[in-house]
Enzyme design. Structure first.
Site, mmCIF file in Angstrom:
data_model
loop_
_atom_site.group_PDB
_atom_site.id
_atom_site.type_symbol
_atom_site.label_atom_id
_atom_site.label_comp_id
_atom_site.label_asym_id
_atom_site.label_seq_id
_atom_site.Cartn_x
_atom_site.Cartn_y
_atom_site.Cartn_z
ATOM 1 N N PRO A 160 0.827 -1.209 0.000
ATOM 2 C CA PRO A 160 0.000 0.000 0.000
ATOM 3 C C PRO A 160 0.861 1.259 0.000
ATOM 4 O O PRO A 160 1.869 1.324 0.707
ATOM 5 C CB PRO A 160 -0.807 -0.125 1.300
ATOM 6 C CG PRO A 160 0.035 -0.982 2.193
ATOM 7 C CD PRO A 160 0.799 -1.906 1.293
ATOM 8 N N GLY A 163 1.494 8.970 -0.968
ATOM 9 C CA GLY A 163 2.219 9.911 -1.812
ATOM 10 C C GLY A 163 3.648 9.515 -2.118
ATOM 11 O O GLY A 163 4.374 10.272 -2.769
ATOM 12 N N GLU A 232 2.268 18.439 1.815
ATOM 13 C CA GLU A 232 1.706 18.676 0.483
ATOM 14 C C GLU A 232 1.388 17.403 -0.273
ATOM 15 O O GLU A 232 0.522 17.402 -1.158
ATOM 16 C CB GLU A 232 2.688 19.488 -0.361
ATOM 17 C CG GLU A 232 2.996 20.866 0.183
ATOM 18 C CD GLU A 232 4.147 21.479 -0.591
ATOM 19 O OE1 GLU A 232 3.871 22.318 -1.464
ATOM 20 O OE2 GLU A 232 5.304 21.121 -0.332
ATOM 21 N N PHE A 233 2.086 16.302 0.048
ATOM 22 C CA PHE A 233 1.979 15.104 -0.777
ATOM 23 C C PHE A 233 1.691 13.813 0.005
ATOM 24 O O PHE A 233 1.308 12.818 -0.589
ATOM 25 C CB PHE A 233 3.277 14.907 -1.576
ATOM 26 C CG PHE A 233 3.736 16.141 -2.288
ATOM 27 C CD1 PHE A 233 2.968 16.699 -3.303
ATOM 28 C CD2 PHE A 233 4.912 16.778 -1.940
ATOM 29 C CE1 PHE A 233 3.382 17.854 -3.950
ATOM 30 C CE2 PHE A 233 5.340 17.925 -2.583
ATOM 31 C CZ PHE A 233 4.572 18.471 -3.596
ATOM 32 N N THR A 235 -0.162 11.232 2.858
ATOM 33 C CA THR A 235 -1.564 10.921 3.107
ATOM 34 C C THR A 235 -1.825 10.597 4.572
ATOM 35 O O THR A 235 -0.910 10.264 5.334
ATOM 36 C CB THR A 235 -2.000 9.707 2.272
ATOM 37 O OG1 THR A 235 -1.228 8.559 2.676
ATOM 38 C CG2 THR A 235 -1.809 9.949 0.784
ATOM 39 N N SER A 245 4.572 12.717 12.802
ATOM 40 C CA SER A 245 4.497 13.912 13.640
ATOM 41 C C SER A 245 4.454 15.125 12.728
ATOM 42 O O SER A 245 5.012 15.114 11.631
ATOM 43 C CB SER A 245 5.713 14.003 14.569
ATOM 44 O OG SER A 245 5.660 15.173 15.369
ATOM 45 N N GLY A 295 2.737 -0.759 6.603
ATOM 46 C CA GLY A 295 2.212 -1.549 5.500
ATOM 47 C C GLY A 295 2.438 -3.033 5.605
ATOM 48 O O GLY A 295 2.197 -3.763 4.629
ATOM 49 N N TYR A 502 16.945 17.029 14.221
ATOM 50 C CA TYR A 502 17.341 16.696 12.844
ATOM 51 C C TYR A 502 18.834 16.967 12.667
ATOM 52 O O TYR A 502 19.357 17.955 13.189
ATOM 53 C CB TYR A 502 16.600 17.573 11.848
ATOM 54 C CG TYR A 502 15.329 17.015 11.273
ATOM 55 C CD1 TYR A 502 15.313 16.435 10.011
ATOM 56 C CD2 TYR A 502 14.138 17.095 11.967
ATOM 57 C CE1 TYR A 502 14.148 15.952 9.454
ATOM 58 C CE2 TYR A 502 12.955 16.615 11.424
ATOM 59 C CZ TYR A 502 12.971 16.040 10.159
ATOM 60 O OH TYR A 502 11.809 15.563 9.620
#
Length: 598
Positions: A160, A163, A232-233, A235, A245, A295, A502
């Protein structure tokens, strides 16, 4: 306002997503950094940034000794593709049930990867050994049930995807060569099923894209408030699968805090609570088996989420601190007093300079000199421009509470000698998050390899972690003879007990004889070992995927791995969901062999 009937949403991702998005990297086809006649600029009108970036260009030249005459833009789109492993009985079953599918080469290719450097390199150099054999587009929960039943009956592996924004290789096609691999593209399952204003709940099909959720809820006066960098992309289903997050988690929570109920189709039936309530005590919460399963247990089809009224006001701000350590101490005290802004992120000196330089030439003086007052920072405040850092802030809510919140945060900031950087830089710092991957792909075209990786850590170990990991990366770069490189860090999410950190590594690879991607992966692996040694986690929100699966057993214990496999065996006895994530591929293959024997 209540909505009782499903509402169709127009997805930003059409079935032919390659018509809208880049096939060989991140983002929209019509937005990118370009270099023409040694002039760097950003083209496209989707973001609040465009025009020439001469200052950014000059800074990059100084750091990486870039030769802009050797700018090498993206690769040629392929016209031939690996031969598909077809399962005709499975395909006939799809047709019989009216389920749309495609075996077109580009349809298969663009859904067979994520967004790691390895994925991008393999795409651009046509080095992929395995891609999906068929793409399937279900249009409702019942069709997903039919797809899983067909796969179970015909030994087809299902992957599955939403984006395809994964940076853990979770959506990269696994090395399965004796079975048909069908990618189940969920993005056309994107309806708002119902909404209850009284309960502040809504139910969505999980193929809906983040920006579509906010657009549709915004029309009705609501918000979900979940904004990951991939907003933006990516799901809703992808967020659930990776325990995602967002940038505003301080106000709205992480995805597991926002989701009240999940429906998942497994190889052994449908897993779903038979109620929707704020909290229950009826044994283990099986929804949390689904969060982070990447998935490997089934396909999530619908989710009930908490919603809130859209904020009355949204205010951006930025604060400048003398050094990174001071910025961390500021964030820690804000957390202690539980006054975190919805979004507050600390960027180190390298990112500070980069962000300041990512301004069109026309805005340089108004955006930087006037807002930050270079002279004031250095001559009056005594800041060292090679050490200063910034915290970008976003406040949301009603006007009165936002004003009080801002005043409280400013009072803490004043104790640490902060200088206000202005709304312009706060807004730009927030929106530049959506451009980081565009910069990475542009850097690749300039022979600079770069990527980020993240972790979470307790507050008392944060400063040590950042110092040790940066030192480790510098040492490894120097040991390998890498002359031009940059290593950077930022703190992106704050909690009462700790934070998310990060790290970014970029280096010039044109003159390095060995494979640059392999070199990067070696350094990142050593950096990951250092992160774990310092008490950091394997991931805060990117997940494990295939990229980090080697460390998974040590992080959860062998008992944890055994528990994962036991659940996998119960929910997916025929190993239909053979994505190869979390548990390493060879262990997945062992399970498949056991299935074949029985």
């Amino acid at each position: 306002m209540d909505i009782n009937k499903p509402q169709k949403v127009t997805s930003v991702l059409p079935k032919r997503r390659q018509d809208v998005l880049r096939w060989d990297g991140w983002g929209y086809k019509d937005c990118k950094f370009v270099c023409e006649k040694e002039r760097v600029s950003f083209v496209g009108d989707r973001y609040p940034i465009s025009g020439r970036m001469d200052n950014f260009r000059d800074w990059a030249r100084g750091i990486f000794n870039v030769d802009l005459t050797k700018y090498n833009p993206a690769a040629v789109q392929p016209t031939t593709f690996p031969k598909a492993v077809r399962n005709e009985v499975f395909l006939r079953g799809l047709s019989k049930n009216g389920i749309d599918y495609s075996d077109d080469g580009m349809d298969r290719l663009v859904r067979s990867h994520g967004q790691t450097l390895t994925d991008v390199e393999n795409l651009r150099k046509h080095k992929y050994k395995r891609i999906a054999d068929v793409i399937v587009w279900p249009n409702c929960h019942d069709q997903v049930v039919q797809i899983v039943e067909l796969a179970n009956a015909n030994d087809v592996a299902l992957i599955p995807v939403g984006g395809n924004t994964s940076v853990s290789m979770a959506s990269t096609t696994p090395a399965i060569h004796d079975r048909t691999i069908a990618v189940v593209d969920m993005t056309q399952m994107n309806r708002l099923m119902w909404l209850s204003e009284e309960n502040l709940m809504a139910c969505f099909e999980v193929g809906i894209i983040g920006q579509d959720i906010e657009r549709e809820l915004g029309k009705l006066g609501f918000t979900l408030g979940h904004e990951p960098d991939s907003h933006e992309f990516s799901t809703l289903g992808g967020w659930i699968a990776t325990r995602a997050s967002g940038m505003k988690q301080n106000r709205y929570g992480n995805i597991e805090d926002l989701v009240l109920r999940v429906k998942m189709v497994t190889g052994n039936g449908v897993l779903e609570k038979q109620f929707t309530a704020p909290r229950v005590s009826i044994g283990p919460d099986f929804d949390h088996v689904i969060f982070g399963s990447e998935g490997t247990y089934g396909i999530v089809t619908e989710a009930v989420v908490k919603i809130r009224y859209a904020p009355e006001v949204r205010r951006y701000e930025s604060l400048v601190f003398s050094d990174f350590e001071t910025g961390v101490h500021f964030l820690r005290e804000v957390a202690e007093q539980q006054m975190q802004a919805p979004s507050m992120r600390l960027i180190d000196n390298i990112q500070f300079k980069c962000a300041m330089l990512l301004d069109p030439v026309a805005n340089w003086y108004t955006g930087i000199v006037e807002a930050l007052k270079h002279f004031y920072l250095t001559a009056v405040c005594g800041f060292d421009m090679d050490r200063i850092v910034a915290v970008t802030l976003l406040f949301e809510g009603d006007a009165e509470n936002v004003t009080q919140h801002m005043q409280g945060v400013y009072a803490i900031a004043k104790k640490y000698g902060a200088v206000k950087g202005g709304e312009y830089n706060g807004r730009k710092g927030y929106t530049l998050t959506f451009l980081v991957a565009y910069i990475r792909d542009f850097a690749w075209d300039l022979n600079i390899v770069g990527e980020s990786f993240e972790t979470s850590i307790a507050w008392d170990k944060c400063i040590t972690l950042c110092a040790n990991v940066k030192a480790c990366i510098r040492r490894e770069c120097e040991r390998r003879g890498i002359k031009y490189f940059a290593v950077s860090s930022r703190v992106t999410q704050s909690y009462d007990a700790g934070c998310c950190v990060y790290f970014y590594l970029l280096f010039k690879h044109l003159d390095i004889p060995e494979d640059s991607l392999k070199l990067f992966m070696e350094i990142e692996e050593i950096a990951r070992e250092e992160i774990l040694a310092c008490g950091g986690t394997l991931s805060h929100h990117h997940g494990v995927g295939k990229l980090r699966s080697k460390w998974y057993p040590d992080c959860v214990s062998q008992v944890g791995v055994g528990l994962y496999r036991a659940v996998k065996k119960e929910l997916d006895p025929k190993n239909i969901f053979a994505a190869g994530n979390l548990v390493r591929q060879e262990q997945q293959q062992q399970q498949q062999q056991e299935v074949n024997k029985t």
